[in-house]
Design an enzyme around this catalytic site. Structure first.
Site, PDB file in Angstrom:
ATOM      1  N   GLU A 150      44.734  53.262  40.228  1.00 37.81           N
ATOM      2  CA  GLU A 150      43.351  53.156  40.727  1.00 37.81           C
ATOM      3  C   GLU A 150      42.438  54.105  39.966  1.00 37.81           C
ATOM      4  O   GLU A 150      42.810  55.259  39.712  1.00 37.81           O
ATOM      5  CB  GLU A 150      43.361  53.501  42.219  1.00 37.81           C
TER       6      GLU A 150
ATOM      7  N   SER B 191      33.905  39.586  44.654  1.00 42.82           N
ATOM      8  CA  SER B 191      32.997  39.305  43.535  1.00 42.82           C
ATOM      9  C   SER B 191      33.780  38.802  42.325  1.00 42.82           C
ATOM     10  O   SER B 191      33.344  37.864  41.649  1.00 42.82           O
ATOM     11  CB  SER B 191      32.175  40.543  43.176  1.00 42.82           C
TER      12      SER B 191
ATOM     13  N   ASP C  86      39.993  43.719  38.002  1.00 44.28           N
ATOM     14  CA  ASP C  86      39.870  42.715  39.065  1.00 44.28           C
ATOM     15  C   ASP C  86      39.739  41.315  38.478  1.00 44.28           C
ATOM     16  O   ASP C  86      40.391  40.362  38.923  1.00 44.28           O
ATOM     17  CB  ASP C  86      38.643  43.001  39.940  1.00 44.28           C
TER      18      ASP C  86
HETATM   19  C1  GLA Z   1      36.778  48.385  41.440  1.00 47.40           C
HETATM   20  C2  GLA Z   1      36.463  47.979  40.005  1.00 47.40           C
HETATM   21  C3  GLA Z   1      37.715  48.025  39.137  1.00 47.40           C
HETATM   22  C4  GLA Z   1      38.434  49.365  39.275  1.00 47.40           C
HETATM   23  C5  GLA Z   1      38.616  49.737  40.746  1.00 47.40           C
HETATM   24  C6  GLA Z   1      39.185  51.123  40.922  1.00 47.40           C
HETATM   25  O1  GLA Z   1      37.622  47.451  42.050  1.00 47.40           O
HETATM   26  O2  GLA Z   1      35.924  46.670  39.964  1.00 47.40           O
HETATM   27  O3  GLA Z   1      37.388  47.764  37.799  1.00 47.40           O
HETATM   28  O4  GLA Z   1      37.769  50.367  38.562  1.00 47.40           O
HETATM   29  O5  GLA Z   1      37.389  49.672  41.462  1.00 47.40           O
HETATM   30  O6  GLA Z   1      40.491  51.157  40.415  1.00 47.40           O
END
Ligand code: GLA
Length: 313
Positions: A31, A101, A141
């Site tokens: 993360e 999203s 994501d």
């Molecule tokens: C969000 C962002 C990702 C990532 C996470 C944290 O989900 O869209 O790109 O940075 O936070 O890991």
């Protein structure tokens, strides 16, 4: 529990010229490292966003969830399509940490450009998200929603976009707990954390370096089917996100600690961007009903799924 919604029969009308579908995602571990070129271990999950659309005189969106128009426009601009009229039906709850999203953007990309390469689609959706929100998100994501694989997690190197599929056992259920603290990323210090980490702030870097080591340790534990070790790594990840990266909240910490104490739970941690959102828990499949009752909050019990750009072999 949120029950999956199925698109109504009228969803795809004879006037729709294209349609697309993409899953939400979880991140098992890794993360706040994607935008620094780290390794992450997300999976696409079995909650989907369906879209249908056709060219129109102006951009428009019909959806249960407000706020999607900026995303539709942004991906349309990325893919160089003219204005579209879009209809959305989603099982991916918004602002709860499983990336509604990304599911929306990837569904749109898969509908508008079904033959696109999955990596290029993920990058286009990342740029669209940045453009729509002003939040400098990484690619994790959109990548998981595009190229995740049923039965697997993806070990993704965000510096090179090389990835490996890592089998994920079905007897370990992926529980996503809604903290009730919903937020849009634009209203959080996400960009600030990214800048601090990029500038080499020692506490932020300690999280990033230790988290990347935990991703590799987690993959080794997965390989050995050492579910308790996987759980310990989630707990270490949570502490690091709480104390070093400072993206948790007292409410989320309390839910994580409750989850840790429950029978059948291997481990739990805050998931996604943080600042509220959702909590990931890995739970013995046979004990998920009792787990969800004890948590006393909306819980999605998920299985892994194929991404929108995974082609049938
Ligand atoms: C969000 C962002 C990702 C990532 C996470 C944290 O989900 O869209 O790109 O940075 O936070 O890991």
């Amino acid at each position: 529990m949120h029950g999956p919604k199925t698109p109504p029969r009228s969803f795809v009308t004879s006037r729709s010229e294209w349609r697309g579908k993409a899953p939400g995602r979880v991140n098992l571990i890794g993360e706040h490292v994607d935008y620094l070129g780290g390794v992450v271990l997300p999976a696409a999950v079995d909650r989907f966003t369906d879209v249908a659309g056709r060219p129109s005189d102006d951009w428009s969106i019909e959806s249960d969830v407000p706020g999607g128009l900026a995303y539709v426009r942004a991906i349309g601009e990325e893919l160089d399509t003219g204005p579209q009229s879009v209809h959305v039906v989603s099982q991916v709850p918004p602002n709860a940490g499983i990336s509604s999203s990304a599911a929306l953007l990837v569904a749109l990309a898969s509908g508008i450009r079904p033959d696109m390469d999955g990596k290029q689609a993920a990058l286009a959706c990342q740029r669209a998200e940045q453009r729509a929100t002003g939040v400098q998100v990484g690619v994790m994501d959109q990548f998981a929603s595009s190229l995740g694989r049923r039965g697997c997690a993806l070990l993704l190197d965000c510096a090179t976009l090389e990835y490996q599929v890592v089998p994920f056992p079905d007897e370990v259920a992926i529980a996503v707990i809604d903290s009730g603290e919903h937020r849009s990323l634009a209203a959080t210090p996400y960009n600030q954390r990214r800048l601090e980490a990029e500038a080499g702030d020692p506490k932020r870097r300690r999280h990033v370096d230790s988290e990347i080591a935990r991703v590799h340790a987690f993959v080794a534990a997965l390989h050995d089917r050492d579910f308790d070790r996987m759980g310990e790594l989630l707990q270490e990840s949570h502490k690091s996100l709480r104390d070093d990266f400072e993206v948790s909240t007292p409410n989320v910490d309390a839910i994580v600690e409750l989850a840790w104490s429950l029978d059948g739970c291997y481990g739990a941690r805050i998931m996604g961007a943080g600042f509220g959102g959702s909590i990931l828990a890995l739970v013995e499949r046979a004990k998920t009903d009792a787990f969800a009752r004890w948590i006393g909050r909306p819980v999605l019990i998920c299985s892994t799924a194929d991404g929108a750009f995974v082609r049938a072999a």
